[in-house]
Design an enzyme around this catalytic site. Structure first.
Site, mmCIF file in Angstrom:
data_model
loop_
_atom_site.group_PDB
_atom_site.id
_atom_site.type_symbol
_atom_site.label_atom_id
_atom_site.label_comp_id
_atom_site.label_asym_id
_atom_site.label_seq_id
_atom_site.Cartn_x
_atom_site.Cartn_y
_atom_site.Cartn_z
ATOM 1 N N LYS A 31 6.208 -3.720 3.099
ATOM 2 C CA LYS A 31 5.172 -4.439 2.350
ATOM 3 C C LYS A 31 4.844 -3.677 1.071
ATOM 4 O O LYS A 31 4.485 -2.504 1.110
ATOM 5 C CB LYS A 31 3.908 -4.617 3.193
ATOM 6 C CG LYS A 31 2.790 -5.356 2.465
ATOM 7 C CD LYS A 31 1.596 -5.594 3.353
ATOM 8 C CE LYS A 31 1.845 -6.711 4.342
ATOM 9 N NZ LYS A 31 1.949 -8.044 3.697
ATOM 10 N N ASP A 84 -8.788 -10.562 7.620
ATOM 11 C CA ASP A 84 -7.864 -11.623 7.209
ATOM 12 C C ASP A 84 -7.057 -12.122 8.406
ATOM 13 O O ASP A 84 -5.825 -12.163 8.380
ATOM 14 C CB ASP A 84 -6.935 -11.129 6.106
ATOM 15 C CG ASP A 84 -6.204 -12.283 5.415
ATOM 16 O OD1 ASP A 84 -6.729 -13.414 5.446
ATOM 17 O OD2 ASP A 84 -5.119 -12.052 4.861
#
Length: 813
Positions: free
Chosen positions: A520, A618
């Site tokens: 990522k 999230d």
């Protein structure tokens, strides 16, 4: 105004005090015949070292009468009376002297614990808590010869001055027994007890299997504990007479606070209190290695000494009780994911069971020898016995195992004692080698084979050299600091995109050792390198079966990257939100339910089981990844801390995130773990429907599924909400349970939402929940005729706002 003596007033006060004396103790360390202990009342030893009263462990709702150190900031329980029979109401329960015994009665006034001695019903009977941690009970204020004492009935702690021995008259051992888990003082599986036939100590599993011994006492040390020669703290001694034999110990320096325990780890530990750090210091423990503890990981669980969690399930098995594992009780072990074909008369596929190869293993208990002449014959002997669960063939010797596999160890590749164990699994759990493209079939001429081997050796050596020149190094335990160029090469310049979001893009890569990873690239972080590394190491230390593992990171200049384990089944959204004729298989209800439960367990671990509460911020299907066995792994946890002030901006611009944001995100209220609970609840609606909560219709309006779902749930017709692709194949009780939990999680007031721990217990079926009130933000829609939320595409002011009603819709969802 002056005061004057009023004899009648003084007398009334004295009478009142006397009438209350049945509950308020005269002596700080004593319970007398006309007194009792209940509620939050306690007694304290004369030197204020120990305290006795009701307590509860961790998040448990059960209460126990116990003893702990009085002046320590960390409550440390050293003795428990009713360890097997807790109470739930301490204000109705009492510890008191009754019929010549010290008795604990529960809220129904039923005796559940007693000193259980033959004694006269004297009014001078007392219980006194002494400063050495001994609760004594007997006749008279001094109790020089107690009729009963807690030192004779230890729980899991051996205090200085007490003894662990063998009663030669009753032929009974005095022993220490571990707690069942960190929140339950009930007697566990591990016990320390003296050997009645010799001057030594034994640690036993389930009071039957001995897995450690101290060795014989020679008058100075135990023969198998040589480190006692360096012991300048403890003074052990052994006594034996016609009535008993026992060991006891004291401290050369009486000011040192110390205790010996049988831990839930199955180890005996000696600990000393460090006043400077306000914590317990481990002075000594046995067995030295955790994996030496008998059957520590339960059936079909393998213990790995170099793994942070120690216990893992074998391939083809899953954790039997996640609640127990989260409390460090692994004794329940693992269970098969798929039932075996052999002996299963209901199986219809006709495929025979297969074997999964487990290399570098310490073999399990209780093997049976089979006289065969080859590996193939050994395999056949096991396959033809439906009770056989594993086999091993080594040095022309065949061993098979019947029933559960206990005491398995996963050893390192360089451990010469490691053996290969073949574990029996259902055919569906083992790939068919005929379909494996990577399998080389046929024979190769010796010279060609030699060239191939030499080539492989050359490549391995070159790669190892490259890796040893500082391209990646291990930091903070097993976390690896990668070089940016190495990750560029591994991901082919980040070409294979796995998706992304506000936190950054995700790419697939392969390390030189063929390990597949997910990388990522964080798009925005304002932290310096030192602070970034600190936060990353904190995240990397978190381990849980339902959390994606962080393998390493890269921090070079302004480049910030995170390296994770690769999840072959991708993210949850790709499986939930696809058409029936796509390449993805429709998730059946059982799999969805297990994913929902596993996700809840992962979030509960972040909220409650880490050093500090970690709020994900999230939670959505895009951040739930699935491994090869569709076990859910929560991803991107802890990244809110990494992004710092940039986080709120990033969050509101994430595609798809809007529908999961709790109302407090759009106010000035502080964000708590209950924001994750809200997001999780919104996600549960999608588990049921198999589609996004908000979808755009052909007329450009957005329809909001939870509004309609709330009204249907209130009517009790939950199957109307079910994904039509499931064709009604779902457990009605589980569907109803998930819907009720979803409505509870999305309450407008965060204080009315459950914790993730409660959600786990409900989904596990331990607790039940009635349908909570429909949230006010949804109620307005439920009360309308069509129960639909609409948005217009041109409403730019609502682009990043929570889903609130603009006007009633005109059609059903």
């Amino acid at each position: 105004m002056g005061t004057r003596s009023n004899p009648s007033f003084i007398l009334s006060v004295l009478l009142l005090c006397f009438s209350l004396n049945t509950h308020i103790l005269f002596g700080a360390d004593t319970i007398s015949a006309n007194q009792s202990l209940s509620g939050d009342r306690t007694i304290v030893s004369s030197g204020e070292t120990f305290k006795l009263g009701f307590f509860k462990a961790g998040n448990s709702s059960n209460f126990y009468i116990g003893m702990w150190y009085n002046k320590m900031s960390e409550q440390t329980i050293v003795w428990v009376a009713n360890r097997d029979t807790p109470v739930s109401d301490i204000y109705s329960s009492e510890l008191k002297i009754l019929d010549g015994n010290l008795v604990l009665v529960n809220e129904y006034q039923t005796p559940i614990w007693s000193t259980n001695i033959s004694s006269t019903n004297s009014t001078s009977l007392v219980a006194i808590l002494r400063d050495d941690g001994n609760l004594v009970f007997g006749d008279g204020p001094n109790v020089t010869q107690p009729s009963w004492q807690s030192f004779d009935h230890p729980a899991h702690t051996w205090l200085p001055g007490s003894k662990i021995g063998f009663n030669k008259l009753t032929k009974k051992n005095q022993l220490l027994t571990s707690w069942k888990n960190s929140e339950n003082p009930k007697a566990g599986l591990f016990s320390l007890e003296p050997d009645p036939n010799g001057r030594q100590y034994l640690i036993r599993w389930n009071r039957s299997v001995q897995y450690w011994t101290s060795g014989a006492w020679n008058g100075h040390i135990f023969s198998l504990v040589p480190e006692m020669r360096l012991n300048y703290i403890y003074n052990f001694s052994y006594e034996s007479n016609e009535n008993e034999s026992y060991f006891t110990y004291s401290l050369y320096n009486p000011s040192i606070i110390s205790r010996t325990i049988v831990d839930i780890s199955g180890q005996i530990k000696q600990l000393t209190w460090l006043e400077t750090t306000k914590s317990w210091n481990l002075f000594w423990s046995q067995p030295r290695q955790q994996c030496e503890v008998n059957a520590y990981c339960g059936a079909f669980g393998a213990c790995n000494q170099i793994s942070q969690s120690f216990c893992n399930c074998l391939h083809g098995f899953s954790i039997k009780s996640m609640n127990d594992w989260n409390l460090s009780d692994y004794s329940s072990g693992c269970e098969r994911r798929t039932v075996l074909q052999c002996g299963n008369t209901s199986a219809a596929n006709g495929e025979v069971d297969r074997f999964w190869e487990n290399p570098h293993m310490g073999l399990p208990q209780n093997p049976q020898s089979v006289p065969v002449g080859s590996d193939a014959e050994c395999k056949s002997a096991c396959l033809n016995n439906c009770s056989c669960t594993a086999y091993a063939y080594e040095s022309n010797a065949c061993s098979i195992w019947i029933g559960e596999l206990l005491d398995l160890q996963q050893l390192s590749a360089d451990d010469v004692t490691g053996r290969t164990l073949y574990v029996r699994l259902a055919a569906s759990e083992v790939p068919n080698p005929k379909n494996n493209k990577g399998v080389i079939i046929g024979s190769v001429v010796g010279s060609v084979a030699a060239l191939i081997v030499l080539g492989i050796v050359f490549v391995v050596v070159v790669r190892r050299k490259r890796r040893s020149v500082g391209t990646a190094k291990i930091v903070e335990g097993s976390l690896v600091a990668f070089g940016y160029k190495n990750l560029q090469i591994a991901t082919k310049n980040f070409s294979e995109n796995l998706g992304g979001g506000g936190f950054g893009s995700l790419s697939k890569g392969t390390l030189p050792d063929s390990t597949v990873i997910a990388v990522k690239k964080l798009e925005s972080t304002s932290q310096g390198e030192k602070q970034f590394r600190t936060e990353v190491c904190t995240i990397g230390a978190i381990r849980h079966v339902n959390l994606v593992r962080l393998r390493g990171f890269c921090s070079e200049g302004d480049k910030r990257l995170l390296v994770y384990d690769y999840m072959p089944n991708g993210s949850l959204d790709s499986h939930l939100f696809h058409e029936k004729d796509s390449n993805y298989k429709v998730l059946d209800w059982k799999t969805r339910y297990q994913i929902a439960l596993g996700t809840a367990r992962g979030l509960d671990h972040l909220h409650e089981k880490c050093w500090d509460c970690i709020i994900h911020c999230d939670v959505k299907p895009e951040n739930i990844f699935l491994d090869a066995d569709f076990c859910p792994k929560v991803a991107d946890f802890g990244l809110a801390n990494l992004l710092g002030r940039e986080f709120s901006t990033v969050l509101t611009t994430m595609k798809g995130t809007r529908g999961y944001l709790a109302p407090e995100w759009m106010s000035d209220l502080a964000i708590t773990a209950k924001a994750d609970v809200y997001s999780y609840g919104m996600m549960l609606f999608e588990f049921v429907s198999g589609r996004r909560n908000s979808e755009q219709s052909q007329d450009g309006k957005i329809k909001f599924f939870p509004a309609w779902a709330a009204s249907v749930i209130a009517e009790g017709a939950v199957f109307r909400l079910l994904d039509p692709r499931l064709e009604g194949n779902a457990d009605a009780e589980e569907v109803s349970r998930i819907c009720r939990v979803a409505c509870w999680c999305i309450q407008d007031d965060e204080n009315r939402r459950p914790s993730m721990g409660l959600v786990v217990q409900i989904l596990e079926g331990i607790l039940d929940v009635n349908l909570p009130p429909i949230p006010r933000s949804l109620q307005m829609l439920v009360d309308s005729q069509e129960h639909t939320i609409l948005f217009t595409e041109s409403s730019s002011s609502q682009e990043h706002a929570p889903l609130l009603p603009l006007r009633p819709g005109a059609s059903h969802y």
